[in-house]
Scaffold this motif. Structure first.
Motif, PDB file in Angstrom:
ATOM      1  N   MET A 167     -16.434   5.887  26.854  1.00 49.94           N
ATOM      2  CA  MET A 167     -15.516   6.263  27.941  1.00 49.94           C
ATOM      3  C   MET A 167     -16.287   7.043  28.992  1.00 49.94           C
ATOM      4  O   MET A 167     -17.431   7.450  28.762  1.00 49.94           O
ATOM      5  N   SER A 183      -8.554   9.207  29.730  1.00 49.45           N
ATOM      6  CA  SER A 183      -9.086   8.521  28.540  1.00 49.45           C
ATOM      7  C   SER A 183      -9.053   9.460  27.343  1.00 49.45           C
ATOM      8  O   SER A 183      -8.616   9.075  26.249  1.00 49.45           O
ATOM      9  N   ILE A 213     -13.337   2.116  27.532  1.00 48.91           N
ATOM     10  CA  ILE A 213     -12.226   2.324  28.475  1.00 48.91           C
ATOM     11  C   ILE A 213     -12.850   2.360  29.856  1.00 48.91           C
ATOM     12  O   ILE A 213     -13.707   3.208  30.139  1.00 48.91           O
TER      13      ILE A 213
END
Ligand code: PRT
Ligand code: ZN
Length: 300
Positions: free
Chosen positions: A12, A22, A72
């Motif tokens: 992330m 996130s 992500i």
């Protein structure tokens, strides 16, 4: 510990617009992680999950190269990387597992306020500054527009006023950056938000089960964020009107009120925003004790 094959690795953004959302999402999914500022990898205390925090631009590559299992990332960053790989004929194996409910923005073309825009044709041979050369090329070539590319990795909005370019193609969310730099949006070429991506190839059963568990929890968190729990009292003969007014609501639970045979308590979950106007209409129907509550978790 990080290289253990049964620990799920998730990449992330370390710091930036997607990092807080996130982190919050994983936290809401019940993953306990103590993020230490200067560590590349953080380990979950309660689940076999390791988090790698990197620059957002590196996330698609980490997935494609199978360094991490999940990532992500903004769809804009993913799309740009895929187009770049296609240019160099590099294979890009990845899967979008689901769209996430944050990081919404659009990639738009913008012009100085003193320029009268009359359609894409006026961008023929223009110098356009952007950090997304491949998405821009794809869009303009599809529309048969040739242009001169000026690639900048930051402060794209400053390019026209410093004479670097005639126009820009940059991410926009509220539009205030464009406005404060004397620019206006003329075309949106790509809509984006964050998404959860996965590598493809062999994934152990243990990890696969963990990914499925995580997906169900993410669904629960997002669904809960989109929904609210509504409670009110209403006379029985107005029940149908209430249900009609609360579109997006599931079938209500109707409960008897103690010591009142003409009115009932109505409880329902709604996936639509309940505006003040709707509350006022409910009031006009005779509803009382109207409560709208946030929902923390949901599982269907
Ligand atoms: O350091 P790292 O490389 O990880 O971060 P970064 O600086 O490249 O990215 P970052 O943190 O700015 O953005 C990460 C992701 O957030 C983007 O790839 C998008 O998917 C998403 N996102 C959502 C945005 C915006 N909204 C956004 N508004 N990314 C950037 N912006 C910038 C835009 O470039 C412009 O400078 O915000 C400004 C415009 O915002 P408004 O609100 O004034 O229109
Ligand atoms: Zn970046």
């Amino acid at each position: 510990m990080f290289y253990s094959n049964n620990r799920l690795r998730i990449a992330m953004q370390k710091s930036g617009r997607l990092s807080k959302d996130s982190q919050d999402l994983l936290k809401k999914c019940g993953i306990k992680i103590n993020f230490e500022e200067d560590r590349l990898v953080s380990f979950s205390e309660n689940m076999p999950i390791d988090i790698m925090r990197v620059r957002d631009d590196d996330i698609p590559g980490l997935i494609i190269d199978q360094v991490v299992d999940l990532g992500i990332v903004g769809k804009n960053v993913l799309e740009e990387k895929i187009l770049q790989c296609e240019k160099y004929k590099k294979f890009t194996f990845y899967k979008i597992l689901r769209s996430l409910d944050f990081g919404f923005c659009r990639l738009s073309l913008a012009m100085p306020l003193n320029f009268k825009y009359y359609g894409l044709k006026c961008l023929e041979n223009a110098r356009i500054a952007t950090s997304y050369p491949n998405i821009l090329k794809k869009y303009l070539y599809k529309n048969n527009i040739r242009f001169k590319l000026c690639i900048l990795n930051g402060s794209v909005e400053l390019a026209p006023c410093t004479g670097l370019s005639d126009s820009i193609c940059d991410l926009v969310s509220t539009g205030s950056t464009l406005e404060s730099n004397g620019l206006y949006e003329v075309e949106t070429i790509y809509f984006s938000n964050a998404c959860l991506i996965s590598r493809v190839g062999y994934i152990s059963n243990i990890k696969r089960l963990l990914i499925n568990k995580l997906l169900i929890r993410i669904q629960g968190v997002i669904k809960a964020r989109e929904s609210k729990y509504i409670m009110l009292h209403i006379s029985i003969d107005k029940l149908k009107d209430v249900v009609r007014l609360l579109r997006g609501a599931e079938k209500p639970t109707v409960l008897q009120l103690a010591g009142d045979n003409s009115r009932v308590a109505v409880h329902m979950v709604s996936s639509e925003t309940l505006f003040w106007e709707t509350m006022e209409e409910l009031k006009l129907l005779g509803a009382s004790s109207i409560l709208v509550l946030p929902i923390e978790k949901m599982m269907e």
